[in-house]
Design a protein around this motif. Structure first.
Motif, short mmCIF file in Angstrom:
data_model
loop_
_atom_site.label_atom_id
_atom_site.label_comp_id
_atom_site.label_asym_id
_atom_site.label_seq_id
_atom_site.Cartn_x
_atom_site.Cartn_y
_atom_site.Cartn_z
N LYS A 91 19.86 38.61 13.56
CA LYS A 91 18.40 38.47 13.62
C LYS A 91 17.85 38.81 14.99
O LYS A 91 16.69 39.19 15.12
CB LYS A 91 17.99 37.06 13.21
CG LYS A 91 18.10 36.84 11.72
CD LYS A 91 17.62 35.45 11.34
CE LYS A 91 17.61 35.28 9.84
NZ LYS A 91 17.11 33.95 9.45
N ARG A 93 18.96 41.29 16.76
CA ARG A 93 19.00 42.75 16.87
C ARG A 93 18.08 43.46 15.89
O ARG A 93 17.68 44.59 16.12
CB ARG A 93 20.43 43.25 16.64
CG ARG A 93 21.41 42.84 17.69
CD ARG A 93 22.74 43.58 17.55
NE ARG A 93 23.22 43.71 16.20
CZ ARG A 93 24.17 42.96 15.65
NH1 ARG A 93 24.73 42.00 16.34
NH2 ARG A 93 24.56 43.18 14.42
N ARG A 94 17.77 42.83 14.75
CA ARG A 94 17.01 43.50 13.70
C ARG A 94 15.76 42.69 13.33
O ARG A 94 15.78 41.47 13.35
CB ARG A 94 17.86 43.68 12.46
CG ARG A 94 19.14 44.44 12.72
CD ARG A 94 19.63 45.09 11.45
NE ARG A 94 20.94 45.68 11.60
CZ ARG A 94 21.16 46.91 12.04
NH1 ARG A 94 20.16 47.66 12.38
NH2 ARG A 94 22.39 47.37 12.13
N SER A 95 14.72 43.42 12.92
CA SER A 95 13.50 42.76 12.47
C SER A 95 13.64 42.43 10.98
O SER A 95 14.56 42.88 10.31
CB SER A 95 12.29 43.66 12.70
OG SER A 95 12.37 44.80 11.86
N GLU A 96 12.67 41.67 10.46
CA GLU A 96 12.67 41.34 9.02
C GLU A 96 12.56 42.61 8.17
O GLU A 96 13.20 42.72 7.13
CB GLU A 96 11.52 40.38 8.70
CG GLU A 96 11.70 38.98 9.25
CD GLU A 96 12.77 38.19 8.51
OE1 GLU A 96 12.98 38.43 7.30
OE2 GLU A 96 13.41 37.35 9.16
N GLU A 97 11.75 43.56 8.65
CA GLU A 97 11.57 44.81 7.89
C GLU A 97 12.87 45.61 7.84
O GLU A 97 13.22 46.18 6.81
CB GLU A 97 10.45 45.66 8.51
CG GLU A 97 9.07 45.04 8.45
CD GLU A 97 8.84 44.00 9.52
OE1 GLU A 97 9.46 44.08 10.62
OE2 GLU A 97 8.04 43.09 9.27
N ASP A 98 13.58 45.67 8.98
CA ASP A 98 14.86 46.37 9.01
C ASP A 98 15.84 45.72 8.04
O ASP A 98 16.57 46.41 7.32
CB ASP A 98 15.47 46.35 10.41
CG ASP A 98 14.71 47.22 11.40
OD1 ASP A 98 13.94 48.09 10.96
OD2 ASP A 98 14.90 47.02 12.62
N GLY A 99 15.87 44.40 8.02
CA GLY A 99 16.77 43.68 7.12
C GLY A 99 16.44 43.94 5.67
O GLY A 99 17.34 44.14 4.84
N ALA A 101 14.94 46.61 4.44
CA ALA A 101 15.30 48.00 4.13
C ALA A 101 16.81 48.13 3.94
O ALA A 101 17.27 48.81 3.00
CB ALA A 101 14.82 48.92 5.25
N LEU A 102 17.61 47.48 4.79
CA LEU A 102 19.07 47.54 4.64
C LEU A 102 19.52 46.87 3.34
O LEU A 102 20.43 47.37 2.66
CB LEU A 102 19.75 46.89 5.84
CG LEU A 102 19.72 47.67 7.14
CD1 LEU A 102 20.24 46.81 8.29
CD2 LEU A 102 20.54 48.93 7.02
N GLU A 105 18.73 49.19 0.47
CA GLU A 105 19.69 50.31 0.47
C GLU A 105 21.04 49.86 -0.08
O GLU A 105 21.67 50.56 -0.88
CB GLU A 105 19.83 50.83 1.89
CG GLU A 105 20.73 52.05 2.04
CD GLU A 105 20.84 52.47 3.49
OE1 GLU A 105 21.96 52.81 3.90
OE2 GLU A 105 19.82 52.46 4.21
#
Length: 119
Positions: A91, A93-99, A101-102, A105
């Motif tokens: 958390k 390193r990554r934002s909520e939006e990045d999480g 999207a991952l 995917e």
């Protein structure tokens, strides 16, 4: 035989009278006093020599805080960071939006492998 047949009963390797003549001369030592933030004093001894120097800090054996040679100004305790889980590091390193999207995917790849595409 009163000792049960053991001629060297009660002996161990290195046992016996040991004196300065058998061991050699002891190295000269000096005691150095250290004080921690809790006021505990520790006085370990160190060898005296040209290339030997007492450390600036020493861990207090009573409380574990670092101790210094100045009783009026001991070193401050080290602040330990609390334990972080793997998720906490992710958390950072990554934002909520990045999480999100991952995750989308990964779910897409999973559904594709299983042959069922979710709508």
């Amino acid at each position: 035989m009163a000792s049960g047949g053991h001629a060297i009963r009660g002996s161990r390797v290195g046992a016996g009278p040991m004196g300065e003549t058998e061991r050699g001369e002891a190295a000269p030592r000096v005691k150095v006093s250290y004080w921690c933030a809790n006021g505990h004093e520790t006085a370990p001894s160190f060898s005296v020599g040209e290339d030997v120097e007492a450390p600036v800090h020493w861990d207090c054996p009573q409380c574990g805080y670092p101790a210094g040679m100045d009783p009026a100004n001991p070193p401050s305790p080290v602040r330990n960071e609390p334990y972080k889980t793997h998720l906490a590091y992710v958390k950072e390193r990554r934002s909520e939006e990045d999480g999100a999207a991952l995750l989308a995917e990964a779910l897409e790849a999973l559904h594709t492998r299983r042959g069922s595409i979710a709508s």
